[in-house]
Design an enzyme around this catalytic site. Structure first.
Site, PDB file in Angstrom:
ATOM      1  N   GLU A 299      55.393  53.893  45.028  1.00 41.50           N
ATOM      2  CA  GLU A 299      54.349  54.262  45.994  1.00 41.50           C
ATOM      3  C   GLU A 299      54.917  55.230  47.036  1.00 41.50           C
ATOM      4  O   GLU A 299      56.107  55.166  47.361  1.00 41.50           O
ATOM      5  CB  GLU A 299      53.820  52.972  46.639  1.00 41.50           C
ATOM      6  N   ASP A 300      54.060  56.090  47.548  1.00 37.63           N
ATOM      7  CA  ASP A 300      54.522  57.035  48.572  1.00 37.63           C
ATOM      8  C   ASP A 300      54.692  56.365  49.931  1.00 37.63           C
ATOM      9  O   ASP A 300      55.749  56.402  50.529  1.00 37.63           O
ATOM     10  CB  ASP A 300      53.573  58.258  48.671  1.00 37.63           C
TER      11      ASP A 300
ATOM     12  N   ASP B 154      50.728  51.261  54.175  1.00 33.82           N
ATOM     13  CA  ASP B 154      50.044  51.229  55.466  1.00 33.82           C
ATOM     14  C   ASP B 154      49.563  49.792  55.699  1.00 33.82           C
ATOM     15  O   ASP B 154      50.342  48.953  56.130  1.00 33.82           O
ATOM     16  CB  ASP B 154      48.899  52.256  55.402  1.00 33.82           C
TER      17      ASP B 154
ATOM     18  N   PHE C   5      50.380  59.662  61.100  1.00 31.12           N
ATOM     19  CA  PHE C   5      49.832  60.079  59.818  1.00 31.12           C
ATOM     20  C   PHE C   5      50.728  61.161  59.236  1.00 31.12           C
ATOM     21  O   PHE C   5      50.928  62.203  59.844  1.00 31.12           O
ATOM     22  CB  PHE C   5      48.396  60.593  59.966  1.00 31.12           C
TER      23      PHE C   5
ATOM     24  N   ARG D  34      50.107  68.569  50.037  1.00 28.04           N
ATOM     25  CA  ARG D  34      50.958  67.846  49.078  1.00 28.04           C
ATOM     26  C   ARG D  34      52.188  68.645  48.670  1.00 28.04           C
ATOM     27  O   ARG D  34      53.220  68.096  48.329  1.00 28.04           O
ATOM     28  CB  ARG D  34      50.166  67.510  47.807  1.00 28.04           C
TER      29      ARG D  34
HETATM   30  P1  IMP Z   1      47.236  50.869  52.361  1.00 29.85           P
HETATM   31  O1  IMP Z   1      46.461  50.368  51.194  1.00 29.85           O
HETATM   32  O2  IMP Z   1      46.487  50.720  53.652  1.00 29.85           O
HETATM   33  O3  IMP Z   1      48.632  50.301  52.450  1.00 29.85           O
HETATM   34  O4  IMP Z   1      47.337  52.445  52.216  1.00 29.85           O
HETATM   35  C1  IMP Z   1      48.207  53.029  51.329  1.00 29.85           C
HETATM   36  C2  IMP Z   1      47.657  54.315  50.810  1.00 29.85           C
HETATM   37  O5  IMP Z   1      47.057  55.080  51.845  1.00 29.85           O
HETATM   38  C3  IMP Z   1      48.814  55.114  50.248  1.00 29.85           C
HETATM   39  O6  IMP Z   1      48.732  55.083  48.839  1.00 29.85           O
HETATM   40  C4  IMP Z   1      48.605  56.490  50.769  1.00 29.85           C
HETATM   41  O7  IMP Z   1      48.074  57.302  49.734  1.00 29.85           O
HETATM   42  C5  IMP Z   1      47.588  56.379  51.875  1.00 29.85           C
HETATM   43  N1  IMP Z   1      48.249  56.588  53.177  1.00 29.85           N
HETATM   44  C6  IMP Z   1      48.672  55.658  54.045  1.00 29.85           C
HETATM   45  N2  IMP Z   1      49.245  56.205  55.120  1.00 29.85           N
HETATM   46  C7  IMP Z   1      49.177  57.546  54.931  1.00 29.85           C
HETATM   47  C8  IMP Z   1      49.632  58.669  55.691  1.00 29.85           C
HETATM   48  O8  IMP Z   1      50.214  58.574  56.784  1.00 29.85           O
HETATM   49  N3  IMP Z   1      49.391  59.895  55.144  1.00 29.85           N
HETATM   50  C9  IMP Z   1      48.750  60.063  53.952  1.00 29.85           C
HETATM   51  N4  IMP Z   1      48.338  59.035  53.201  1.00 29.85           N
HETATM   52  C10 IMP Z   1      48.543  57.786  53.689  1.00 29.85           C
HETATM   53 MG    MG Z   2      46.645  58.943  49.125  1.00 37.94          MG
END
Ligand code: IMP
Ligand code: MG
Length: 179
Positions: free
Chosen positions: A98-99, A102, A151, A164
């Site tokens: 995963e990148d 959050d 962000f 990207r």
């Molecule tokens: P989560 O499900 O809330 O943990 O969000 C994770 C997903 O939201 C990741 O797969 C990212 O693609 C996207 N995401 C979360 N934070 C960022 C950010 O700071 N920049 C861009 N994408 C984000």
């Molecule tokens: Mg994303």
């Protein structure tokens, strides 16, 4: 229309050494195992491609694409799978790539779903983690770096599909025009 400013967060060198450290740990821990990397599209595609070239063990690679029905800086929390894994996972060691983490909802959803295929193990590798924003309990087994609640974009990571292709990682702040 709102304007945004990009400020440098992680340089090429910082990213390279982070990815190299992760690759070393993964190579050590999965030696002799049948490892399948499951990359979450789209954000992790550059991270995956750098990571696999630093690994010292053979791996298989698969992709999933998840839709979370949000745009901009917030995700809705409602997650759906729009492209599933294709390799059989039964009895295999699986590592999710995963990148950025959050709330943790994306990883929780995917991990619970992959477990249904009866893999031998499912662990998580993430380049970045915004720990302060976690809403569900999920452990990242291989973490590159913790980041502040900002962000971020670049190195595969987008803001409304932009940025990207940037080689470095930046954080985005709105520019408020003088009034
Ligand atoms: P989560 O499900 O809330 O943990 O969000 C994770 C997903 O939201 C990741 O797969 C990212 O693609 C996207 N995401 C979360 N934070 C960022 C950010 O700071 N920049 C861009 N994408 C984000
Ligand atoms: Mg994303």
């Amino acid at each position: 229309m709102e304007e945004y400013h990009l400020s440098p967060l992680l340089s090429r060198e910082q990213i390279d050494s982070t990815v190299k450290d992760l690759a070393e740990r993964i190579s050590r821990d999965y030696r002799g195992k049948e490892l399948i990397l499951v990359c979450i599209l789209k954000g992790a595609f550059i991270f995956l491609s750098d990571l696999v070239r630093q690994l010292k063990i053979p791996v298989k690679i698969d992709f999933v694409r998840l839709a979370s029905y949000g745009s901009g800086m917030e995700s809705s929390g409602r997650i759906e799978i729009t492209k599933d894994v294709e390799l059989p996972l039964e009895g295999r060691d699986v590592l999710i790539i995963e990148d950025i983490v959050d709330t943790g909802r994306t990883l929780l959803f995917l991990r619970d779903r992959l477990v249904l295929a009866n893999p031998r193990s499912v662990k998580i590798c993430a380049l970045l983690d915004k720990k302060a924003r976690r809403e569900v309990e999920i452990e990242v087994d291989y973490l590159g770096r913790e980041v502040e609640d900002v962000f971020v974009v670049g190195y595969g990571i987008d803001f409304n599909e932009n940025y990207r292709s940037l080689p470095e990682i930046y954080y985005v702040t709105p520019v408020h025009p003088k009034d």
